[in-house]
Enzyme design. Structure first.
Site: not given
Ligand code: SIN
Length: 308
Positions: A22, A73-74, A128, A131, A194, A196, A220, A247
């Protein structure tokens, strides 16, 4: 190659073991110039929210040793546009689709699940709850077993589809097994792990955090051992729970580590930014890794590292 690479996540049968992660391939369309997206295990879409959202302040990305920090930030178009444009494209192209959802609160998760359980073309739901790029740590539902369970119970209560519900877990917890157990009790069919890790880079020329959002999510190869450890722990405690692992996977050899730790399939994320064909390449390499070790199928290797 005569290796059977088919696998499953709960009731969802997958023709290939590699999925997109995702957030790393939007809703799949962008990858179509690099390969046949319908031959991937599935596309896991960028997390969708109820309303369109512009995301966090820029800069939103920073390179780190063997990794990358993101602070998106989605950002996204909102559920209405997603259904009309992205899901319609995925359906038209016969792509197995796991839709990732994110809510500002428990009710929003429920509303998204209610909408998605009524439409065609949703083969799985990834919730999710992890985040890291949200306004308050209280919104990282996966950091607390009670909050994590609340979201899943709400989603489950409105989910009238046979497609599996997966909870995406955060590694930023003391005991990931406790969180996994709580979402299982709340009714998930599997877990994705996982997400991040929360991180930061400081720009020492300006003496301030590099990212507009200050903190970001680290992905990464730098996080791969953390992911393998977390999957191993959860599989040891809940051996029948389907796990979608991710991951820092860059090669078939990396993917094999995840499978041996207990994942039934893997999502390919950060590597896609530099190598958009990676999800196909890694599936091929995984087959070769299995063949060279004398295995006939991927399924016989799931969790094998627990028996040696
Ligand atoms: C994001 O859009 O900030 C990342 C989303 C996530 O790590 O779940």
């Amino acid at each position: 190659m005569n290796i059977d690479l088919t696998t499953s996540l709960g009731s969802l049968q997958l023709s290939a073991p590699t999925l997109t992660a995702s957030g790393c391939a939007a809703a799949g369309k962008e990858l179509a110039q690099f390969g046949d997206v319908s031959t991937l295990g599935a596309v896991v879409t960028k997390s969708i929210m109820m309303a369109p959202r512009s995301g966090r302040a820029t800069p939103r990305m920073a390179e780190t040793p063997s990794g990358m920090l993101n602070s998106i930030g989605l950002q996204g178009p909102g559920i209405e546009s997603f259904l009309e444009n992205d899901l319609a494209w995925l359906r038209a192209n016969n792509v197995t689709t796991i839709v990732s959802i994110a809510g500002n609160n428990v009710d929003e998760f429920g509303e998204l699940a209610r909408i998605l359980s009524k439409v065609e073309g949703v083969d799985g739901l990834e919730v999710n709850i992890s985040c890291p790029n949200v306004e308050s740590r209280g919104q990282v539902f996966a950091c607390n077993p009670y909050s994590a369970a609340q979201v899943i119970e709400t989603v489950r209560s409105v989910w009238h589809s046979d497609a599996p519900v997966l909870a995406k877990l955060s590694p930023d917890v003391t005991d990931i097994v406790e969180i996994a157990q709580s979402v299982v009790e709340a009714g998930v069919d599997g877990v994705s792990m996982i997400n991040t890790l929360l991180g930061m880079v400081i720009d020492v020329d300006h003496m301030k955090p590099m990212l507009g959002g200050r903190t970001g999510g680290l992905s990464g190869p730098a996080i791969r051992p953390v992911a393998v450890r977390a999957i191993y722990q959860v599989h040891a405690a809940l051996p029948h729970l389907p796990i979608l692992g991710m991951g820092g996977i860059r090669t078939g050899h990396d993917a094999l580590e995840f499978i041996a730790a207990g994942a039934s399939a893997v999502s390919i994320g950060t590597v896609v930014f530099g190598d958009p064909g990676a999800p196909w390449r890694i599936a091929n390499e995984l087959g070769q890794e299995l063949e060279s070790r004398g295995y006939n199928s991927l399924s016989e290797v799931v969790g094998l590292a627990h028996h040696n």
